[in-house]
Design an enzyme around this catalytic site. Structure first.
Site, PDB file in Angstrom:
ATOM      1  N   ASN A 137       0.882  -1.268  -0.118  1.00  0.00           N
ATOM      2  CA  ASN A 137       0.064  -0.009   0.006  1.00  0.00           C
ATOM      3  C   ASN A 137       0.951   1.164   0.034  1.00  0.00           C
ATOM      4  O   ASN A 137       1.520   1.768   1.046  1.00  0.00           O
ATOM      5  CB  ASN A 137      -0.992   0.084   1.396  1.00  0.00           C
ATOM      6  N   ARG A 154      -2.503  -2.022  -3.631  1.00  0.00           N
ATOM      7  CA  ARG A 154      -3.639  -1.259  -3.291  1.00  0.00           C
ATOM      8  C   ARG A 154      -3.559  -0.116  -4.125  1.00  0.00           C
ATOM      9  O   ARG A 154      -2.672   0.543  -4.135  1.00  0.00           O
ATOM     10  CB  ARG A 154      -3.685  -0.889  -1.759  1.00  0.00           C
ATOM     11  N   HIS A 161     -13.036   2.400   0.211  1.00  0.00           N
ATOM     12  CA  HIS A 161     -12.979   1.483   1.257  1.00  0.00           C
ATOM     13  C   HIS A 161     -13.636   0.046   0.967  1.00  0.00           C
ATOM     14  O   HIS A 161     -14.094  -0.857   1.613  1.00  0.00           O
ATOM     15  CB  HIS A 161     -13.841   1.907   2.783  1.00  0.00           C
ATOM     16  N   ARG A 194     -11.956  14.996   8.177  1.00  0.00           N
ATOM     17  CA  ARG A 194     -12.898  15.114   6.988  1.00  0.00           C
ATOM     18  C   ARG A 194     -14.267  15.556   7.421  1.00  0.00           C
ATOM     19  O   ARG A 194     -14.880  14.859   8.376  1.00  0.00           O
ATOM     20  CB  ARG A 194     -12.864  14.083   5.954  1.00  0.00           C
ATOM     21  N   GLU A 213      -7.933  -5.630   5.315  1.00  0.00           N
ATOM     22  CA  GLU A 213      -7.751  -5.274   3.867  1.00  0.00           C
ATOM     23  C   GLU A 213      -6.598  -5.960   3.178  1.00  0.00           C
ATOM     24  O   GLU A 213      -6.831  -6.250   2.025  1.00  0.00           O
ATOM     25  CB  GLU A 213      -7.528  -3.633   3.692  1.00  0.00           C
TER      26      GLU A 213
END
Ligand code: AMP
Length: 397
Positions: A10, A89, A178, A239, A383
């Protein structure tokens, strides 16, 4: 053939996270993080964990390729010399990628072409892929997209009510993110519950630094809270999630703010941090709330109410509800957030068993509802394992 090993990468703009997944072993054989890379930084370093032991090594001034060149021998050694593939990823796959894909020069061009949709992420992901290709040309490499799982959204869920040309000519639509996490936990929830994935319906709440919700029917995403960018939807660490679309024009006109300033405010200074005036970290906020901090208390209330509202809205996409799944650092650990969120969802026939909720922390998996409520589950996300599973599925038999 013995159990296969996949290296999962990643790659961010100044970091590379990696993990080695063995198809028959729980946990990671080795995992680690290269930080402060690509910045000509004397403090760049590599940290990793193998067999419970922690290690670190300085990588002064290292770029992505040098960091990967340091990671590869560690991964090969941990894999006992047998590495079978690399899973990368990639944040944005646009409409082009509804599934993970083997990396070819065409794939690279397509990911590059998607960069305007994810200007911070896709170029960094590409750097990692290009460095890995240069170093391990003979290994099969696979791109796994955050957006791909949501390509099953029906058009009424992915279109904005904007002029059609913006969608047609510029790809302005809802994509969702996601995806690997929502997919992984919903498949796992079906296994735990003894249901067939292709005959089940779930609401998922991925609550980490970034947060999103998803409605999943028969293994397919039907709607999700994030949109064109990972800013839409529920409240997150820094956020804002949903705000009035008129806000940007208002700030520009009334305060003379530039687009960059508005963007930075919405992405980096809002959410839990903005509301609390204290922190984006839920652990700190829970502690401050217990000590009577008004901002932390409000941030937690808004977070849970907005989250419940998003889940209730997504229930429109479900034929029935087999369960609500919590995951991510907050979803897996915070009994308070789960309790407050579920308390807003009585109309979905959801109620928690207080003791089961309190007991489910620190990576535990389980059902936490009070009978006869619909299921509420805590499922730790993974993940990296999902990326490895997708990679394995694309290797030659
Ligand atoms: P992630 O991005 O999935 O690593 O999640 C990060 C978020 O999980 C941060 O807001 C952390 O404060 C939160 N988190 C981790 N552990 C706990 C905990 N025990 N209680 C509450 N929040 C936690």
């Amino acid at each position: 053939m013995g159990a296969r090993n996949i290296l999962v990468i990643n790659c961010g703009s100044s970091s590379i996270k990696f993990a080695l997944v063995n198809e028959q072993r729980d946990g990671f054989v080795i995992q680690g993080l290269a930080e402060r890379i690509g910045l000509n930084d004397a403090e760049a370093r590599l940290r990793w964990q193998c067999n419970g032991d922690k290690h670190a090594r300085a990588l002064p001034q290292a770029d992505h390729k040098q960091a990967l060149a340091a990671i590869l021998p560690l991964a090969v050694e941990a894999a006992g010399g047998a590495l079978h593939g690399i899973g990368h990823r990639v944040v944005h796959g646009g409409e082009r990628f509804a599934q993970s894909t083997r990396i070819t020069s065409e794939t690279l061009d397509a990911i590059r072409a998607m960069a305007p949709l994810a200007p911070l992420h896709n170029p960094a992901n590409l750097q990692g892929i290009e460095a890995a290709l240069a170093l391990f040309a003979d290994l099969p490499q696979v791109a796994v997209f955050d957006t791909a799982f949501h390509q099953t959204l029906p058009e009424h869920a992915y279109r904005y009510a904007l002029p059609e040309a913006l969608y047609r000519d510029h790809g302005v639509r809802r994509y969702g993110f996601h995806g690997t996490s929502h997919q992984y936990v919903s498949v796992r929830a079906a296994q735990i519950s003894g249901l067939a994935v292709d005959n089940s319906a779930w609401l998922t709440a991925h609550l980490g630094n970034g947060c999103s919700t998803c409605a999943i029917v028969n293994g397919q995403s039907q709607d999700t809270s994030m949109g064109l960018t990972p800013l839409e939807g529920v409240v997150m660490g820094t956020r804002s999630g949903d705000v009035d679309p008129g806000l940007a024009a208002h700030l520009a006109r009334a305060l003379g703010w530039s687009l960059d300033k508005i963007d930075a405010m919405l992405n980096r200074e809002s959410g839990l941090l903005g509301l609390s005036g204290l922190s984006n970290d839920m652990r700190s906020l829970e502690q401050a709330r217990a000590d009577g901090h008004a901002g932390a208390t409000l941030a937690i209330e808004v977070f849970c109410y907005r989250l419940a509202k998003s889940l209730a809205a997504l229930s429109c996409a479900l034929p029935q509800l087999d369960g609500l799944i919590f995951t991510g650092g907050i979803g897996e650990n915070s009994a308070l957030i789960r309790a407050k969120t579920v308390a807003h969802l009585r109309l979905l026939n959801l109620q928690l068993d207080e003791a089961a909720n309190l007991a489910c922390t620190g990576g535990a998996e389980g059902e936490i509802q009070r009978a006869p409520s619909a299921r509420v589950l805590v499922v730790p996300t993974n993940e990296e394992r999902q990326i490895a599973l997708d990679t394995l599925a694309l290797l030659e038999p």
